[in-house]
Design an enzyme around this catalytic site. Structure first.
Site, PDB file in Angstrom:
ATOM      1  N   TRP A 101      55.142 -81.315  -8.489  1.00 54.55           N
ATOM      2  CA  TRP A 101      55.762 -80.122  -7.902  1.00 54.55           C
ATOM      3  C   TRP A 101      55.673 -78.930  -8.850  1.00 54.55           C
ATOM      4  CZ3 TRP A 101      55.510 -80.690  -3.106  1.00 54.55           C
ATOM      5  CH2 TRP A 101      55.814 -81.906  -2.496  1.00 54.55           C
ATOM      6  N   ASP A 168      63.488 -75.133  -9.608  1.00 54.92           N
ATOM      7  CA  ASP A 168      63.283 -75.866  -8.360  1.00 54.92           C
ATOM      8  C   ASP A 168      64.223 -77.068  -8.411  1.00 54.92           C
ATOM      9  OD1 ASP A 168      62.483 -77.512  -6.306  1.00 54.92           O
ATOM     10  OD2 ASP A 168      60.374 -77.640  -6.909  1.00 54.92           O
ATOM     11  N   LYS A 192      65.969 -83.080   0.805  1.00 57.30           N
ATOM     12  CA  LYS A 192      66.188 -84.134  -0.177  1.00 57.30           C
ATOM     13  C   LYS A 192      67.675 -84.460  -0.305  1.00 57.30           C
ATOM     14  CE  LYS A 192      61.801 -84.128  -1.070  1.00 57.30           C
ATOM     15  NZ  LYS A 192      61.227 -83.080  -1.884  1.00 57.30           N
TER      16      LYS A 192
HETATM   17  C1  PLP Z   1      59.932 -82.284  -2.013  1.00 60.44           C
HETATM   18  C2  PLP Z   1      59.856 -81.334  -3.121  1.00 60.44           C
HETATM   19  C3  PLP Z   1      59.209 -80.096  -2.992  1.00 60.44           C
HETATM   20  C4  PLP Z   1      58.487 -79.673  -1.733  1.00 60.44           C
HETATM   21  O1  PLP Z   1      59.384 -79.232  -0.804  1.00 60.44           O
HETATM   22  P1  PLP Z   1      58.925 -78.666   0.618  1.00 60.44           P
HETATM   23  O2  PLP Z   1      60.237 -78.299   1.210  1.00 60.44           O
HETATM   24  O3  PLP Z   1      58.216 -79.773   1.324  1.00 60.44           O
HETATM   25  O4  PLP Z   1      58.035 -77.509   0.385  1.00 60.44           O
HETATM   26  C5  PLP Z   1      59.223 -79.240  -4.066  1.00 60.44           C
HETATM   27  N1  PLP Z   1      59.840 -79.562  -5.217  1.00 60.44           N
HETATM   28  C6  PLP Z   1      60.460 -80.747  -5.381  1.00 60.44           C
HETATM   29  C7  PLP Z   1      61.136 -81.046  -6.669  1.00 60.44           C
HETATM   30  C8  PLP Z   1      60.496 -81.663  -4.333  1.00 60.44           C
HETATM   31  O5  PLP Z   1      61.127 -82.846  -4.494  1.00 60.44           O
END
Ligand code: PLP
Length: 357
Positions: A101, A168, A192
């Protein structure tokens, strides 16, 4: 009986949340209309958005010089919105690369401007969080991924930096206490630990915006979304509603202090078994282990087939590791009950016993 859902994302939500969400699809607000067929500008929905925002502020103790937004495009669009909104035309930004990511975030940022990778754990397939690195003082921001969903590592300390911190937090937001005031920007895809896919939570410090002298496309401009209070275009009404229900569930049960204790207890229990059990080994550096996603594997792959079958029989879902890591990944998001961990541990002990005899 529902399955023991260890899925990495979209992930488990509390049963009562899913039940209430399904009721609102049929009829919302005792009004003979579904939640998904009313105007997003109608009072019942405006109230939902307001309540969702208040819960974010309350649960995370968001200071009042920050804005809370519900956007679309997932964390993946935030990879692009971050440099667009924070990276000056002649400026530089820095990224800590701790996995897939982070790499994707770096790739987008490079399209916008000068992007430095200031620390990187790719040399050991991202099995650890980099320590001992220095961060230049003249960056427009420093970006990191607090929890590495795929590799099962997690930051336990914030990077030491005088620059604006961007994080993030897709896979660990609302799982443990954070100090929002230390960040310029936090973002998280909902699916998540907050709600269903389709909404992205953004928490941004107002004064970090408006400094890039870029002409930002409207949908990518945080300032426009702030002015319109997440209603610049039609917001994702259903994901926002379910997120609100989930945050209500979290608050009702004791908020972040409560869930952090539960999450730590669940993770400790599983890691203890991974370390104790002679057949298994953990994949992440012990000090950097994630309390959300535990990655592990068999020392000898010959047990895998039998174990997978036992998991199916016991109703375990979503335990397969990401293709870039292999093995297994147990995602233990907020709504995963401790009983599910117990069932998994039971199977791990059973297969160990079968191979002792
Ligand atoms: C799942 C995830 C993403 C991607 O998220 P989307 O909503 O599918 O764009 C980005 N960063 C992390 C840490 C993730 O676990």
């Amino acid at each position: 009986m529902k399955k023991h859902n260890f899925s990495a994302g979209p992930c488990i939500l509390p049963e009562e949340v899913i039940k209430k969400a399904s009721e609102a699809i049929l009829e919302f607000n005792n009004d003979n209309l579904s939640l998904i067929e009313i105007s997003h500008r109608s009072k019942p929905f405006v109230d939902v958005l307001k309540r969702a925002k208040e819960l974010v502020i309350e649960l995370l103790d968001v200071p009042n010089d920050y804005s809370v937004l519900f956007l679309q495009g997932g964390a993946s669009l935030e990879f692009l919105m971050t440099p667009y909104n924070l990276l000056k035309k002649d400026g530089k930004c820095g990224y800590i690369n701790t996995g897939t990511w982070s790499e994707k975030a770096i790739k987008e940022s490079k399209k916008i401007g000068e992007t430095l990778v200031i620390a990187d754990s790719s040399d050991k397939n991202f099995s650890y969080i980099p320590k001992d690195y220095s961060i230049p003082n003249d960056l427009d921001y420093v970006h990191f991924t607090s929890n590495n969903t795929i590799f099962g590592t997690q930051f336990n300390h914030l990077p030491e930096s005088n620059n604006i911190l961007v994080c993030d937090m897709s896979s660990d937001i609302f799982s443990r206490k954070i100090d929002v005031s230390k960040f310029g920007l936090i973002y998280a895809g909902a699916q998540k630990n907050m709600g269903p896919a389709g909404a992205t939570l953004v928490i941004v410090k107002n004064k970090v915006l408006g400094k890039t002298s870029r002409d930002i496309p409207s949908m990518l401009d945080y300032k426009i979304h702030i002015e319109k209070d997440s209603m610049f275009n039609t917001p994702p009404v259903f994901p926002i509603y379910v997120s609100m229900l989930n945050l209500q569930w979290l608050k009702k049960n004791g908020g972040i202090n409560w869930i952090e204790k539960v999450n730590k207890r669940k993770a400790l229990k599983l890691y203890q078994e991974i370390d104790r059990n002679k057949l298994f080994e953990g994949l992440a550096n012990i000090n950097d282990r994630s309390i959300m996603n535990a990655t592990f594997k068999f020392k000898n792959n010959k047990h895998q087939e039998r174990f997978d079958l036992m998991c199916v029989k016991k109703g375990i879902n979503g335990l397969k590791g990401h293709r870039s890591v292999g093995g297994y990944r147990a995602s233990m998001y907020n709504a995963l009950k401790e009983e599910s961990i117990d069932v998994l541990i039971e199977i791990m002990q059973q297969i160990e016993k079968e191979n002792n005899d």
